[in-house]
Design a protein around this motif. Structure first.
Motif, PDB file in Angstrom:
ATOM      1  N   SER A 172      -3.961   8.106  -0.018  1.00  0.00           N
ATOM      2  CA  SER A 172      -2.841   8.844   0.553  1.00  0.00           C
ATOM      3  C   SER A 172      -3.164   9.274   1.982  1.00  0.00           C
ATOM      4  CB  SER A 172      -2.557  10.092  -0.294  1.00  0.00           C
ATOM      5  OG  SER A 172      -1.775  11.013   0.409  1.00  0.00           O
ATOM      6  N   VAL A 173      -2.138   9.357   2.808  1.00  0.00           N
ATOM      7  CA  VAL A 173      -2.362   9.771   4.200  1.00  0.00           C
ATOM      8  C   VAL A 173      -2.878  11.202   4.307  1.00  0.00           C
ATOM      9  CG1 VAL A 173      -0.716   8.146   5.205  1.00  0.00           C
ATOM     10  CG2 VAL A 173       0.061  10.413   4.546  1.00  0.00           C
ATOM     11  N   PHE A 174      -2.740  11.991   3.245  1.00  0.00           N
ATOM     12  CA  PHE A 174      -3.207  13.380   3.274  1.00  0.00           C
ATOM     13  C   PHE A 174      -4.440  13.612   2.395  1.00  0.00           C
ATOM     14  CE2 PHE A 174       1.327  13.873   4.396  1.00  0.00           C
ATOM     15  CZ  PHE A 174       1.155  14.451   5.640  1.00  0.00           C
ATOM     16  N   SER A 175      -5.060  12.550   1.900  1.00  0.00           N
ATOM     17  CA  SER A 175      -6.212  12.731   1.012  1.00  0.00           C
ATOM     18  C   SER A 175      -7.464  13.091   1.811  1.00  0.00           C
ATOM     19  CB  SER A 175      -6.470  11.455   0.201  1.00  0.00           C
ATOM     20  OG  SER A 175      -7.140  10.488   0.986  1.00  0.00           O
ATOM     21  N   GLY A 176      -8.436  13.623   1.122  1.00  0.00           N
ATOM     22  CA  GLY A 176      -9.711  13.937   1.749  1.00  0.00           C
ATOM     23  C   GLY A 176     -10.420  12.687   2.246  1.00  0.00           C
ATOM     24  N   ARG A 177     -10.266  11.588   1.533  1.00  0.00           N
ATOM     25  CA  ARG A 177     -10.957  10.350   1.913  1.00  0.00           C
ATOM     26  C   ARG A 177     -10.381   9.737   3.188  1.00  0.00           C
ATOM     27  NH1 ARG A 177     -12.312   6.327  -2.667  1.00  0.00           N
ATOM     28  NH2 ARG A 177     -13.636   5.490  -1.014  1.00  0.00           N
ATOM     29  N   THR A 178      -9.126  10.037   3.505  1.00  0.00           N
ATOM     30  CA  THR A 178      -8.527   9.478   4.720  1.00  0.00           C
ATOM     31  C   THR A 178      -8.501  10.493   5.869  1.00  0.00           C
ATOM     32  OG1 THR A 178      -6.271  10.060   4.041  1.00  0.00           O
ATOM     33  CG2 THR A 178      -7.075   7.856   3.421  1.00  0.00           C
ATOM     34  N   GLU A 179      -9.053  11.676   5.625  1.00  0.00           N
ATOM     35  CA  GLU A 179      -8.989  12.740   6.627  1.00  0.00           C
ATOM     36  C   GLU A 179      -9.591  12.333   7.974  1.00  0.00           C
ATOM     37  OE1 GLU A 179     -10.136  17.425   7.329  1.00  0.00           O
ATOM     38  OE2 GLU A 179     -10.833  16.421   5.515  1.00  0.00           O
ATOM     39  N   ARG A 180     -10.728  11.672   7.952  1.00  0.00           N
ATOM     40  CA  ARG A 180     -11.382  11.275   9.210  1.00  0.00           C
ATOM     41  C   ARG A 180     -10.504  10.307   9.999  1.00  0.00           C
ATOM     42  NH1 ARG A 180     -14.631   7.141  10.031  1.00  0.00           N
ATOM     43  NH2 ARG A 180     -15.019   6.814   7.827  1.00  0.00           N
ATOM     44  N   LEU A 231       0.804  -1.225   0.000  1.00  0.00           N
ATOM     45  CA  LEU A 231       0.000   0.000   0.000  1.00  0.00           C
ATOM     46  C   LEU A 231       0.836   1.273   0.000  1.00  0.00           C
ATOM     47  CD1 LEU A 231      -2.761  -0.955   2.588  1.00  0.00           C
ATOM     48  CD2 LEU A 231      -3.025  -0.711   0.112  1.00  0.00           C
ATOM     49  N   PHE A 232       2.126   1.174   0.295  1.00  0.00           N
ATOM     50  CA  PHE A 232       2.900   2.400   0.488  1.00  0.00           C
ATOM     51  C   PHE A 232       2.971   3.281  -0.756  1.00  0.00           C
ATOM     52  CE2 PHE A 232       4.150   1.590   4.801  1.00  0.00           C
ATOM     53  CZ  PHE A 232       4.311   2.881   5.263  1.00  0.00           C
ATOM     54  N   ARG A 233       2.923   2.720  -1.930  1.00  0.00           N
ATOM     55  CA  ARG A 233       2.922   3.563  -3.133  1.00  0.00           C
ATOM     56  C   ARG A 233       1.687   4.463  -3.120  1.00  0.00           C
ATOM     57  NH1 ARG A 233       4.122   0.318  -7.813  1.00  0.00           N
ATOM     58  NH2 ARG A 233       6.236   0.866  -7.303  1.00  0.00           N
ATOM     59  N   SER A 234       0.530   3.901  -2.754  1.00  0.00           N
ATOM     60  CA  SER A 234      -0.704   4.689  -2.679  1.00  0.00           C
ATOM     61  C   SER A 234      -0.659   5.683  -1.534  1.00  0.00           C
ATOM     62  CB  SER A 234      -1.911   3.758  -2.485  1.00  0.00           C
ATOM     63  OG  SER A 234      -2.079   2.931  -3.601  1.00  0.00           O
ATOM     64  N   VAL A 235      -0.159   5.243  -0.391  1.00  0.00           N
ATOM     65  CA  VAL A 235      -0.115   6.080   0.804  1.00  0.00           C
ATOM     66  C   VAL A 235       0.714   7.334   0.567  1.00  0.00           C
ATOM     67  CG1 VAL A 235       0.786   6.148   3.164  1.00  0.00           C
ATOM     68  CG2 VAL A 235      -0.553   4.194   2.399  1.00  0.00           C
ATOM     69  N   ALA A 236       1.766   7.203  -0.226  1.00  0.00           N
ATOM     70  CA  ALA A 236       2.682   8.319  -0.448  1.00  0.00           C
ATOM     71  C   ALA A 236       2.311   9.182  -1.649  1.00  0.00           C
ATOM     72  CB  ALA A 236       4.103   7.785  -0.624  1.00  0.00           C
ATOM     73  N   SER A 237       1.403   8.735  -2.487  1.00  0.00           N
ATOM     74  CA  SER A 237       1.078   9.468  -3.712  1.00  0.00           C
ATOM     75  C   SER A 237       0.078  10.591  -3.450  1.00  0.00           C
ATOM     76  CB  SER A 237       0.484   8.511  -4.746  1.00  0.00           C
ATOM     77  OG  SER A 237       0.011   9.244  -5.861  1.00  0.00           O
ATOM     78  N   PRO A 238       0.425  11.823  -3.832  1.00  0.00           N
ATOM     79  CA  PRO A 238      -0.507  12.939  -3.609  1.00  0.00           C
ATOM     80  C   PRO A 238      -1.804  12.809  -4.409  1.00  0.00           C
ATOM     81  CG  PRO A 238       1.622  13.735  -4.435  1.00  0.00           C
ATOM     82  CD  PRO A 238       1.685  12.255  -4.404  1.00  0.00           C
TER      83      PRO A 238
END
Length: 174
Positions: free
Chosen positions: A66-74, A54-61
């Protein structure tokens, strides 16, 4: 994506439950932070291979995972708030809310780095990562009494820097 987001949510809930169980046993902020870090490693260690994928997705803007995406904000906010909750013990309770959020954000960044290190840790039972967590928690415990002084010295400037970067939920102070 829905399956991965459900995994993130489930993981955060299990980490929070383990940490809060420990919170009931201690009011010491350093021990409570240690509990969150330990819980994170314990919960995700069995999933190291999945996390590596998953790290490729986690790090991709551009990625919704991504850890900074709107979908993961909560999920991100829940993780940061768990660190805020941990800090409300002992010396952490003396921090003003804005600086409390900054310290929690820094601990969340440490949490991300710890997970990345865990993914790469080939030691038995990931003992290197576990030692890293314990040593880091010890360093944090030593620094905790100085946090109110640091907040008074440069807390507003640091808060503004992080607000300008969009990393805090609070507006710039000036």
């Amino acid at each position: 994506e829905a399956i991965v987001l459900a995994y993130y949510e489930d993981t955060q809930e299990r980490v929070a439950q383990r940490a809060r169980d420990r919170f009931c046993e201690t009011g010491d902020a350093a021990e409570r932070v240690r509990a969150v870090l330990r819980a994170q490693v314990d919960v995700v260690a069995p999933d190291r291979r999945l996390l590596a994928g998953l790290f490729r997705s986690v790090a991709s803007p551009e990625d919704d995972l991504s850890v900074f995406s709107g979908r993961t904000e909560r999920i991100r906010r829940a993780a940061i708030e768990l660190y805020e909750e941990a800090l409300v013990g002992s010396a952490g309770a003396a921090l003003e809310p804005r600086f409390l959020e900054i310290v929690a954000l820094a601990l969340w960044a440490l949490h991300l780095g710890t997970i990345l290190y865990l993914v790469h840790d080939e030691s038995a039972r990931q003992e290197r990562t576990r030692k890293l967590v314990e040593d880091t928690a010890d360093l944090f415990a030593a620094a905790l009494p100085a946090l109110p002084f640091l907040a008074a010295s440069f807390g507003e400037k640091l808060a503004d820097v992080l607000a300008d970067a969009g990393l805090t939920g609070r507006p710039r102070s000036s």
